[in-house]
Design a protein around this motif. Structure first.
Motif, short mmCIF file in Angstrom:
data_model
loop_
_atom_site.label_atom_id
_atom_site.label_comp_id
_atom_site.label_asym_id
_atom_site.label_seq_id
_atom_site.Cartn_x
_atom_site.Cartn_y
_atom_site.Cartn_z
N MET A 177 0.84 -1.20 0.00
CA MET A 177 0.00 0.00 0.00
C MET A 177 0.88 1.25 0.00
N LEU A 178 1.98 1.18 0.72
CA LEU A 178 2.92 2.31 0.75
C LEU A 178 3.51 2.55 -0.63
N THR A 179 3.95 1.45 -1.25
CA THR A 179 4.55 1.56 -2.59
C THR A 179 3.59 2.22 -3.57
N ALA A 180 2.31 1.88 -3.45
CA ALA A 180 1.29 2.42 -4.37
C ALA A 180 1.21 3.94 -4.30
N ILE A 181 1.60 4.52 -3.16
CA ILE A 181 1.57 5.99 -3.07
C ILE A 181 3.00 6.55 -2.89
N ASP A 182 3.95 5.81 -3.43
CA ASP A 182 5.36 6.26 -3.46
C ASP A 182 5.97 6.50 -2.08
N LEU A 183 5.55 5.69 -1.12
CA LEU A 183 6.19 5.76 0.20
C LEU A 183 7.00 4.48 0.40
N ASP A 184 8.08 4.62 1.17
CA ASP A 184 8.98 3.49 1.35
C ASP A 184 9.67 3.65 2.71
N ARG A 185 9.62 2.61 3.54
CA ARG A 185 10.19 2.70 4.89
C ARG A 185 11.70 3.02 4.88
N HIS A 186 12.36 2.75 3.78
CA HIS A 186 13.80 3.04 3.73
C HIS A 186 14.12 4.36 3.03
N LYS A 187 13.07 5.02 2.52
CA LYS A 187 13.34 6.25 1.74
C LYS A 187 12.70 7.50 2.30
N ASP B 228 -12.77 -4.71 2.78
CA ASP B 228 -12.48 -3.35 3.24
C ASP B 228 -11.29 -2.72 2.51
N LYS B 229 -10.62 -3.52 1.67
CA LYS B 229 -9.40 -3.00 1.02
C LYS B 229 -9.63 -1.79 0.12
N PRO B 230 -10.69 -1.77 -0.72
CA PRO B 230 -10.88 -0.58 -1.57
C PRO B 230 -11.01 0.71 -0.75
N GLY B 231 -11.75 0.66 0.34
CA GLY B 231 -11.91 1.84 1.21
C GLY B 231 -10.58 2.27 1.82
N ALA B 232 -9.78 1.28 2.20
CA ALA B 232 -8.47 1.56 2.79
C ALA B 232 -7.56 2.19 1.74
N PHE B 233 -7.68 1.72 0.52
CA PHE B 233 -6.85 2.26 -0.56
C PHE B 233 -7.23 3.71 -0.86
N GLU B 234 -8.53 4.00 -0.79
CA GLU B 234 -8.97 5.40 -0.97
C GLU B 234 -8.34 6.30 0.09
N ASP B 235 -8.28 5.80 1.33
CA ASP B 235 -7.64 6.59 2.39
C ASP B 235 -6.18 6.88 2.05
N PHE B 236 -5.50 5.89 1.48
CA PHE B 236 -4.09 6.09 1.14
C PHE B 236 -3.94 7.13 0.01
N LEU B 237 -4.89 7.13 -0.93
CA LEU B 237 -4.84 8.14 -1.99
C LEU B 237 -5.06 9.54 -1.41
N LYS B 238 -5.95 9.59 -0.42
CA LYS B 238 -6.19 10.87 0.26
C LYS B 238 -4.93 11.31 1.01
N LEU B 239 -4.27 10.33 1.62
CA LEU B 239 -3.02 10.60 2.33
C LEU B 239 -1.97 11.15 1.36
N GLN B 240 -1.92 10.56 0.18
CA GLN B 240 -0.95 11.02 -0.82
C GLN B 240 -1.17 12.50 -1.16
#
Ligand code: URA
Length: 199
Positions: free
Chosen positions: A71-81, A171-183
């Motif tokens: 999910m992080l990768t999908a919004i260009d987030l990375d724990r090492h970057k 619940d995954k689609p809703g969670a993914f929408e939250d990540f897009l909002k986070l982005q």
């Protein structure tokens, strides 16, 4: 700046590794302090280590962690970057039970100090336990995930815990929408997070 933060986090980690403030310390293989970059503007906070995390000493490395990383990768987030990940409690609760209120309270000073060093602009709470402790005690995660709160100048978003998404894939689609909002939130409030990604 980042070198100074790195050093402070490392010192804090060394102190945390010998913590015996609560009973969770007795059964641990490893203290799971946190992972990420010292100049992170976005901090993710989970509940507590599971079996894999306890064995490896790193947060979110089990099944839930694999989903989180996707999910992080999908919004260009990375724990090492460009982010930092920590938990409310740093040691594994037995049988993965919820960390008890006194355990959370005793462990919180570590998280507070991590927060003080990192000074994140955005905090993402992974699941109810983290959201209740950090955002508000009466959080209704099913209803309020994806909502943006502001506390002490810091933007905070509760999201569904990846382990809950593994149990309830619908619940995954809703969670993914939250990540897009986070982005979008990151794009408007953070300067560095996506700086290198946009080259
Ligand atoms: N669940 C959490 O809340 N934290 C972890 O580190 C792993 C699983």
């Amino acid at each position: 700046m980042s070198e100074e933060k790195n050093q402070k986090l490392e010192e804090l980690k060394q102190q945390c590794l010998s913590c015996e403030k609560c009973g969770l310390g007795t059964g641990r293989h490893n203290v799971v302090f946190g992972v990420g970059v010292p100049d992170a503007e976005v901090m993710f906070i989970g509940e507590g280590p599971g079996e894999q995390e306890d064995l490896k000493g790193e947060p979110f490395v089990g099944r839930a962690g694999i989903l989180l990383d996707k999910m992080l990768t999908a919004i260009d987030l990375d724990r090492h970057k460009n982010i930092y990940i920590a938990n409310i409690v740093k040691c594994r609760p037995p049988q993965n039970r919820d960390p008890q209120p006194d355990e959370q309270e005793m462990c919180l000073p570590w998280l507070r100090q991590q927060f003080s060093v990192l000074k994140p602009k955005i905090i993402v709470c992974l699941g109810r336990i983290a959201a209740a402790k950090i955002i508000k005690p009466d959080i209704r995660i099913k209803r309020e995930h994806g909502t943006i709160f502001k506390k002490g100048g810091v933007l905070m978003m509760p999201v569904l815990h990846p382990a809950a998404l593994l149990r309830n894939p619908s619940d995954k689609p809703g969670a993914f929408e939250d990540f897009l909002k986070l982005q979008e939130l990151i794009k408007t409030h953070c300067e560095k997070t996506y700086a290198n990604m946009e080259l």
